[in-house]
Design an enzyme around this catalytic site. Structure first.
Site, short mmCIF file in Angstrom:
data_model
loop_
_atom_site.label_atom_id
_atom_site.label_comp_id
_atom_site.label_asym_id
_atom_site.label_seq_id
_atom_site.Cartn_x
_atom_site.Cartn_y
_atom_site.Cartn_z
N ASP A 1 3.45 9.43 -1.22
CA ASP A 1 2.32 8.63 -0.75
C ASP A 1 2.05 7.51 -1.74
OD1 ASP A 1 0.56 8.24 1.34
OD2 ASP A 1 -0.32 10.23 1.17
N HIS B 1 0.82 -1.22 0.00
CA HIS B 1 0.00 0.00 0.00
C HIS B 1 0.85 1.27 0.00
CE1 HIS B 1 -3.95 -1.96 0.76
NE2 HIS B 1 -3.17 -2.91 1.21
#
Length: 458
Positions: free
Chosen positions: A363, A154
């Site tokens: 991110d 992730h």
């Protein structure tokens, strides 16, 4: 039909699942044909559990283990969050590698594998999630597990030149070859993985995204950008728009424009740079003073880590400086809030905000960006200002994409967003919504599991 076994650092029990999140997607996948969700309970015990705690609801079995404080400190707070997290977000200056915590990380992964191996049946499909559990499949294979095993990261994956700065990097990263399929968020992350295996581990890359390691192991790697439950989030925002929380926020704004940011209190989110850019906006555009406010919601996280305490103090200092310089008796430029809010409340806040300011320094995806877009009023949508270093920028191409390190560029984007004509706002919003409806969390889940099935068949 194969049984799905989801493996994650923490197991989300039904009462802990929030609408639209990853836990919702996993719960839905398990509910379709039955399965198991395996991982840490989040609880501490005098010693790490020797037996699984099982709880069955409907077709899903929740299988959890307690951890000792030492195992939690070494595996989770130590190696995972003080070495891998900063490294994977390209902050090598913050990497705190300790042999003891790396040993604890491997120890807990081996313990998970021991319990998981006893659960798995030959036809099961295991789906392992995130950086906490990179070596899990390797430990399972050593125990003779031949089931299909997929892994999804992730977070971002940094370039190979940064990965090699980690001691024992080959022992860790090459363990990914024990999976049948490795999923990443963006093409950039996929290139980083391929470069590492080809240039550091002597592997070869085939045309079908198969990586053949020097010792003959074959696995596939691909991009599977995670989405949200777009329709459910939009419906939640529409309901919240008439609620009391939104009414109170609107009243406090007194018709001023709102810029909103919602992030965990984490150095990867670029919050000091964001506050400084908002201060630059007020400095360079005096006519906007008293006409716009920034609401930054930043719930504390990992408060036991010194770097997180330091960033909280830094943000308080910057916000105090900007508010002291520009505030009026009836207006505060930055509303900085250190607590969490229910997802339904946040959905209403997103809908009120004229600008969503999402500017992480790095991110994996950043689902807040997608949630902000999904929450907008189709008749009068706001504008997303998005860091080019968020994985979401790869999909949301009509956002105002910025370099979060460039305060002037972010300030210029904020100014453009605040005065953007309605027609342009609608055009940009509709383009992003089309992508998000097509690539929602259900599509993400299905794409990964279908690819894992094909990989096993091949």
């Amino acid at each position: 039909m194969s049984r799905l076994v989801v493996v994650s650092n923490r197991v989300a029990l039904p009462k802990e699942i929030r609408a639209g999140g990853l836990a919702t997607a996993m719960h839905a996948a398990l509910s379709e044909c039955g399965g198991v969700w395996f991982g840490w309970s989040g609880k501490l015990a005098a010693a790490s559990a020797t037996e699984l705690r099982r709880q069955r609801e409907g077709l899903i079995t929740y299988a959890t283990l307690d951890l000792s404080r030492r195992d939690r400190d070494d595996y989770y707070a130590g190696f995972a969050n003080r070495a891998l997290w900063p490294l994977f977000h390209c902050r090598t200056d913050l990497v705190d590698y300790q042999r003891e915590t790396y040993a604890g990380y491997q120890r807990v992964n081996a313990m998970f594998a021991e319990h998981l191996a006893a659960l798995l049946e030959p036809d099961d499909v295991a789906w392992v999630h995130d950086y906490h559990l990179i070596p899990l499949a390797a430990h399972l294979r050593r125990r003779g597990v031949a089931s299909r095993i997929g892994f999804f990261l992730h977070t971002p994956l940094p370039p190979a030149d940064l990965l090699v700065t980690l001691p024992h990097h080959r022992d860790l990263i090459e363990a990914l070859a024990a999976y049948d399929l490795v999923g990443l968020q963006t093409p950039r992350d996929l290139r980083a993985l391929q470069d590492y295996f080809c240039h550091e581990a002597g592997a070869e890359l085939a045309d079908d995204d198969t990586i053949r390691t020097a010792d003959g192991r074959r696995f596939r790697a691909g991009c599977f950008p995670i989405g949200i439950d777009t329709a459910a989030v939009a419906e939640s925002a529409a309901r919240a728009a008439t609620g009391s929380a939104v009414a109170h926020l609107r009243e406090s704004l007194a018709e001023r424009a709102l810029v909103i940011g919602v992030d965990r209190l984490d150095y990867s989110k670029g919050l000091p740079e964001r506050f400084a850019a908002f201060g630059r906006l007020l400095e360079s555009a005096p006519h906007l003073r008293s006409r716009v406010s920034l609401l930054q919601i930043a719930p504390p996280s990992r408060s036991e880590v010194p770097e997180y305490r330091a960033i909280r103090r830094e943000l308080e200092r910057i916000a105090g400086h900007i508010n002291g310089a520009y505030a009026e008796p009836d207006w505060v430029p930055i509303r900085y809030v250190n607590k969490a809010f229910p997802q339904a409340t946040l959905a209403g806040y997103y809908r009120v905000a004229r600008v969503g300011l999402v500017t992480p320094l790095r991110d994996g995806m950043n689902l807040v960006a997608k949630e902000y877009v999904a929450c907008q009023d189709p008749a009068d949508p706001g504008v997303l200002v998005l860091s080019r270093f968020a994985g979401a920028a790869n999909e949301l191409k009509t956002a105002l994409r910025v370099n979060p390190y460039d305060q002037d560029e972010v300030a210029d984007a904020l100014r453009a967003a605040l005065v953007m004509p309605m027609e342009e706002r609608r055009m940009r919003w509709q383009a992003m919504m089309e992508v998000m409806r097509r690539q929602d969390i259900t599509a993400w889940r299905g794409a990964f599991l279908r690819a894992l099935a094909r990989t096993a068949a091949s």
